[in-house]
Design a protein around this motif. Sequence first.
Motif, PDB file in Angstrom:
ATOM      1  N   ILE A   1      -3.225   3.393 -12.637  1.00 43.39           N
ATOM      2  CA  ILE A   1      -2.068   2.848 -13.356  1.00 43.39           C
ATOM      3  C   ILE A   1      -1.045   2.295 -12.375  1.00 43.39           C
ATOM      4  CG2 ILE A   1      -0.069   3.494 -14.767  1.00 43.39           C
ATOM      5  CD1 ILE A   1      -1.907   5.450 -16.258  1.00 43.39           C
ATOM      6  N   SER A   2      -0.832   3.009 -11.277  1.00 41.66           N
ATOM      7  CA  SER A   2       0.130   2.561 -10.273  1.00 41.66           C
ATOM      8  C   SER A   2      -0.310   1.241  -9.642  1.00 41.66           C
ATOM      9  CB  SER A   2       0.288   3.630  -9.192  1.00 41.66           C
ATOM     10  OG  SER A   2       1.167   3.211  -8.193  1.00 41.66           O
TER      11      SER A   2
ATOM     12  N   PHE B   1       9.815   3.080   5.556  1.00 43.60           N
ATOM     13  CA  PHE B   1       8.903   3.706   4.598  1.00 43.60           C
ATOM     14  C   PHE B   1       8.481   5.104   5.047  1.00 43.60           C
ATOM     15  CE2 PHE B   1       8.150  -0.308   2.275  1.00 43.60           C
ATOM     16  CZ  PHE B   1       8.171   0.205   0.989  1.00 43.60           C
ATOM     17  N   SER B   2       8.501   5.344   6.338  1.00 37.59           N
ATOM     18  CA  SER B   2       8.231   6.694   6.829  1.00 37.59           C
ATOM     19  C   SER B   2       9.323   7.649   6.358  1.00 37.59           C
ATOM     20  CB  SER B   2       8.164   6.692   8.359  1.00 37.59           C
ATOM     21  OG  SER B   2       7.161   5.815   8.810  1.00 37.59           O
ATOM     22  N   PHE B   3      10.585   7.179   6.373  1.00 34.24           N
ATOM     23  CA  PHE B   3      11.698   8.004   5.880  1.00 34.24           C
ATOM     24  C   PHE B   3      11.546   8.275   4.383  1.00 34.24           C
ATOM     25  CE2 PHE B   3      14.446   5.627   9.216  1.00 34.24           C
ATOM     26  CZ  PHE B   3      13.799   6.302  10.237  1.00 34.24           C
ATOM     27  N   ILE B   4      11.091   7.260   3.651  1.00 35.16           N
ATOM     28  CA  ILE B   4      10.938   7.414   2.198  1.00 35.16           C
ATOM     29  C   ILE B   4       9.867   8.462   1.879  1.00 35.16           C
ATOM     30  CG2 ILE B   4      10.287   6.237   0.060  1.00 35.16           C
ATOM     31  CD1 ILE B   4      11.381   3.686   1.265  1.00 35.16           C
ATOM     32  N   ILE B   5       8.744   8.393   2.601  1.00 33.18           N
ATOM     33  CA  ILE B   5       7.665   9.367   2.375  1.00 33.18           C
ATOM     34  C   ILE B   5       8.142  10.770   2.720  1.00 33.18           C
ATOM     35  CG2 ILE B   5       5.362  10.084   3.147  1.00 33.18           C
ATOM     36  CD1 ILE B   5       4.704   7.100   3.511  1.00 33.18           C
ATOM     37  N   ALA B   6       8.909  10.878   3.821  1.00 31.01           N
ATOM     38  CA  ALA B   6       9.450  12.188   4.205  1.00 31.01           C
ATOM     39  C   ALA B   6      10.427  12.700   3.146  1.00 31.01           C
ATOM     40  CB  ALA B   6      10.153  12.078   5.559  1.00 31.01           C
ATOM     41  N   THR B   7      11.267  11.816   2.614  1.00 32.19           N
ATOM     42  CA  THR B   7      12.217  12.202   1.565  1.00 32.19           C
ATOM     43  C   THR B   7      11.485  12.661   0.309  1.00 32.19           C
ATOM     44  OG1 THR B   7      13.758  10.566   2.417  1.00 32.19           O
ATOM     45  CG2 THR B   7      14.199  11.416   0.218  1.00 32.19           C
ATOM     46  N   LEU B   8      10.401  11.968  -0.025  1.00 28.41           N
ATOM     47  CA  LEU B   8       9.599  12.354  -1.185  1.00 28.41           C
ATOM     48  C   LEU B   8       9.049  13.768  -1.007  1.00 28.41           C
ATOM     49  CD1 LEU B   8       8.136  11.609  -3.857  1.00 28.41           C
ATOM     50  CD2 LEU B   8       6.299  10.652  -2.458  1.00 28.41           C
TER      51      LEU B   8
ATOM     52  N   PHE C   1       0.828  -1.212   0.000  1.00 29.60           N
ATOM     53  CA  PHE C   1       0.000   0.000   0.000  1.00 29.60           C
ATOM     54  C   PHE C   1       0.863   1.264   0.000  1.00 29.60           C
ATOM     55  CE2 PHE C   1      -3.881  -2.186   2.113  1.00 29.60           C
ATOM     56  CZ  PHE C   1      -4.360  -2.522   0.863  1.00 29.60           C
ATOM     57  N   ALA C   2       2.077   1.165   0.562  1.00 31.12           N
ATOM     58  CA  ALA C   2       2.957   2.342   0.629  1.00 31.12           C
ATOM     59  C   ALA C   2       3.286   2.866  -0.760  1.00 31.12           C
ATOM     60  CB  ALA C   2       4.242   1.984   1.377  1.00 31.12           C
ATOM     61  N   VAL C   3       3.449   1.956  -1.727  1.00 31.85           N
ATOM     62  CA  VAL C   3       3.734   2.375  -3.107  1.00 31.85           C
ATOM     63  C   VAL C   3       2.577   3.210  -3.649  1.00 31.85           C
ATOM     64  CG1 VAL C   3       4.218   1.552  -5.444  1.00 31.85           C
ATOM     65  CG2 VAL C   3       5.141   0.309  -3.474  1.00 31.85           C
ATOM     66  N   ILE C   4       1.357   2.729  -3.415  1.00 37.23           N
ATOM     67  CA  ILE C   4       0.166   3.453  -3.885  1.00 37.23           C
ATOM     68  C   ILE C   4       0.021   4.773  -3.142  1.00 37.23           C
ATOM     69  CG2 ILE C   4      -2.355   3.299  -4.118  1.00 37.23           C
ATOM     70  CD1 ILE C   4      -1.948   0.199  -4.064  1.00 37.23           C
ATOM     71  N   LEU C   5       0.300   4.749  -1.826  1.00 40.67           N
ATOM     72  CA  LEU C   5       0.167   5.962  -1.015  1.00 40.67           C
ATOM     73  C   LEU C   5       1.120   7.052  -1.497  1.00 40.67           C
ATOM     74  CD1 LEU C   5      -1.104   7.308   1.472  1.00 40.67           C
ATOM     75  CD2 LEU C   5       0.710   6.280   2.863  1.00 40.67           C
TER      76      LEU C   5
ATOM     77  N   LEU D   1      -0.296   8.675  -4.509  1.00 37.64           N
ATOM     78  CA  LEU D   1      -1.427   9.503  -4.095  1.00 37.64           C
ATOM     79  C   LEU D   1      -0.946  10.829  -3.505  1.00 37.64           C
ATOM     80  CD1 LEU D   1      -4.568   9.399  -3.797  1.00 37.64           C
ATOM     81  CD2 LEU D   1      -4.194   8.510  -1.503  1.00 37.64           C
ATOM     82  N   LEU D   2       0.034  10.762  -2.595  1.00 38.01           N
ATOM     83  CA  LEU D   2       0.551  11.978  -1.961  1.00 38.01           C
ATOM     84  C   LEU D   2       1.241  12.887  -2.979  1.00 38.01           C
ATOM     85  CD1 LEU D   2       1.998  10.464   1.350  1.00 38.01           C
ATOM     86  CD2 LEU D   2      -0.025  11.911   1.135  1.00 38.01           C
ATOM     87  N   SER D   3       1.998  12.293  -3.910  1.00 39.99           N
ATOM     88  CA  SER D   3       2.666  13.086  -4.954  1.00 39.99           C
ATOM     89  C   SER D   3       1.650  13.818  -5.813  1.00 39.99           C
ATOM     90  CB  SER D   3       3.531  12.181  -5.838  1.00 39.99           C
ATOM     91  OG  SER D   3       4.498  11.526  -5.071  1.00 39.99           O
ATOM     92  N   SER D   4       0.574  13.123  -6.164  1.00 39.13           N
ATOM     93  CA  SER D   4      -0.463  13.716  -7.001  1.00 39.13           C
ATOM     94  C   SER D   4      -1.122  14.898  -6.303  1.00 39.13           C
ATOM     95  CB  SER D   4      -1.508  12.656  -7.361  1.00 39.13           C
ATOM     96  OG  SER D   4      -2.549  13.202  -8.114  1.00 39.13           O
ATOM     97  N   ILE D   5      -1.421  14.728  -5.012  1.00 41.20           N
ATOM     98  CA  ILE D   5      -2.052  15.810  -4.245  1.00 41.20           C
ATOM     99  C   ILE D   5      -1.094  16.987  -4.091  1.00 41.20           C
ATOM    100  CG2 ILE D   5      -2.990  16.438  -1.981  1.00 41.20           C
ATOM    101  CD1 ILE D   5      -4.018  13.553  -1.749  1.00 41.20           C
ATOM    102  N   ALA D   6       0.188  16.690  -3.846  1.00 44.50           N
ATOM    103  CA  ALA D   6       1.173  17.755  -3.622  1.00 44.50           C
ATOM    104  C   ALA D   6       1.403  18.584  -4.881  1.00 44.50           C
ATOM    105  CB  ALA D   6       2.485  17.146  -3.143  1.00 44.50           C
ATOM    106  N   ILE D   7       1.454  17.932  -6.045  1.00 43.47           N
ATOM    107  CA  ILE D   7       1.784  18.630  -7.291  1.00 43.47           C
ATOM    108  C   ILE D   7       0.547  19.240  -7.943  1.00 43.47           C
ATOM    109  CG2 ILE D   7       2.707  18.314  -9.630  1.00 43.47           C
ATOM    110  CD1 ILE D   7       4.459  16.070  -8.447  1.00 43.47           C
TER     111      ILE D   7
END
Length: 789
Positions: free
Chosen positions: A235-236, A390-397, A211-215, A218-224
């Motif tokens: 698609i993802s 995965f929390s670090f990855i989301i923060a890095t994103l 689910f983290a991949v999908i999340l 989702l977060l990237s789409s909302i942010a941009i």
Amino acid sequence: MTQLNQTEYTVVPEFSRFLISSVNSGSTGGNSTHTTQSVGSSSDITADEEKSETDLISDLALILVVAGIATVLFKRLKQPVVLGYIVAGFLVGPHFGYFPTVIDESNIHVWAELGVIFLLFSLGLEFSFKKLLNTGGSAAITALIIISGMMSVGFFAGKLMGFTFISSLFLGGMLSMSSTTIILKALTDLNLLHRRFTSQVLAVLIIEDLFAVILMVLLSSIAINKTVESEELMISVAKLAFFLILWFLIGVYVIPTYLQRQRKYLNSELLLVISIGLCFMMVMFSNYTGFSTALGAFVMGSILAGTCEAERISKVVAPIKDLFGAIFFISVGMMVNPEIIVNYSTPIIILSLVVIIGMIFFGTVGMLVTGQPLRIAIESGFSLTQIGEFSFIIATLGMALNVIDPNLYPIVVSVSVITTFFTPYFIKLSDPFSRWMEKKMPTRLKSLLDKYSAGTTHNENELVELWKQVTKRNLWRILLYSVLLIAIIIISTKALFPFMEESIGENWGKLISTVITVTVMSPFLLALCYPSTKKWEREKLKSSVHSNMPFIAIRLIRILLSLGFIIGFLLMIYSHIITIVIAIALFMFLIFYFSRSVKKHMKKIESIFFNNLNQRELRRNGKNNNLVSDKHLAYINLGYNCPFVGERLANSQLGKNFGINVVSIQRGEQTIAMPKSSTRIFPGDTIGVIGTDEEIQNLLEIIESSNATAASNDTERPNLEFTSAVLTAKCPWVGKKLSESEIRTRYSALIVAVEYPDGTFVNPTADTVLNEGDNVWLVIDKKLLKDII
């Protein structure tokens, strides 16, 4: 201060780089300058290389020596080993000035990434695809409840602390992902991997990672875009499902077959090299397709978990996993910055409490909703009380997209370290807390929960269950063959068509490529049309509905889907109405002229696939090794707690008690064919036995129940010592024969010699009587000896 935090804390596992590179793919400036500066004398380059190698070795020496001392200390204090690694990381990290410090942190984090890979690979070896599918439905529901609940709580906590809307949304995502790596290590150290709740927890963690991949999409789409791009999200999801199924299909079909054929050559060295090579190959594919390396490592582990070599692979990989896993936890400890913790103490404490309380609540509720008993639900909830990689990855994103507060990253890192530190304690606390809850909970509420849990596992009507099996089998066949057909089309259009058109011209290249692609697709197109029901199933189900219509409808859907694939492919190439006519004619030709031979060939392929999928189970129970009509050959692994370990075959009475014959013993790389009656059975042996289904099953129940008892025993290991003691009148052994004293079974002790009051020694036998005043020499836990003597 902001810039310092940002650069200081951007220590992220390597598998997050694809996220940052996809965002910053346009920043390629500065290459010419770098090239100019890199030109220098060969002696300078050699000196730099030697210094780099020296730094790496000195860093590893420092962290491993400190980690060794810290973990021994924590062991003596009866504390979890993970905490020792974190403390060691803090001591050698850049934020503790009273100790030698690591010179090159980047090297350590590369090694730490290897730790994540090996830990997830080992998890996959314990958690096969079949096991994941069996728990996948309930695990997915639990994971959704946890993620949605924690995201909501994290979002509102962020808003209350003054973060922006986007920062709060990303914070919710960071707080919703428990760490598979940390929990796996904690459960292993506490010897709880074989407890019932752990399989549920690990299944939830794997689903969360998916689910983290999908999340992140989702977060990237909302942010941009300030909105959710549903097309991009779909698609993802489709891409994730497609690659997982494709890896699973190819891996299960190819790898177990290869290992089985090369089995006689696979000593421990070759098995280690092959298994790690396969792991890294899947990691590479996973990273190339845009997924995490951890996911790739887990997938390969799950594929190998179904093979007969799974136990051996797990043993040979264990030392490497332990080494690199230790470095991973040390790298977590290196991120601890006391200054940051002091400066942001309020949000760190609040978010740590949010993670701990929220994970316990939503994890327990999620497990209860899926029908788990109260104790299992509470133990599962208490095990999820931390955040990790995965929390670090989301923060890095979020930092790469420049949409979150820069201070959020060091805060989340501190929360992760604090919650990781307390994870083993919460896991230990889960059992007494669940018992307390069961006693204090109102009787009516407990009765309702018990009824709900029992209701979700009740047995279905036989016909209803059969309909479910048939429907499930049809859906799986459609899905699997569809993925294979899509993969063939993608490979053909991306690789075959360009190559052929460039080699022999556009028109002829397109035509030959089309013929080759349709030829490769044809067996799978026909297999997609075949019914997935057996004759007896159709007859039984037909009697329940008094009609053939359901079977006709299923067959028609599969034929239309198969026809749709070939029409769709040809329309992609030629884009003309005549294509449809050609496709239909070609499809009918294939059905009428090749159906029988293709059907036979596809049945063979399916048989190999399902045998590989169940290879470990089939080898264990011997179902595929029929020797005569009612007997077959099975291979059974013996644990340390097996009741006849240490006995000679003649004394084990396996033939008398179970009716089986032992025909081989596999001991490491040695195979003992037709063992003699004097051959002893040792723990870790794999015995080959011949018997009926019932005889083998009776033996398996005894062996596996003893293994489960040993595995679930999480008590402290006894401190065995060779010592002597004089028996007093109060000793329970006085006046009894050794055979009656229960010294072995009750006290886990062994009397080696008996010294009588006159100074003579005897080697005791089963008939030796122990008397007051005897000085016995024995091996025993000294704590027990005090109570006995």
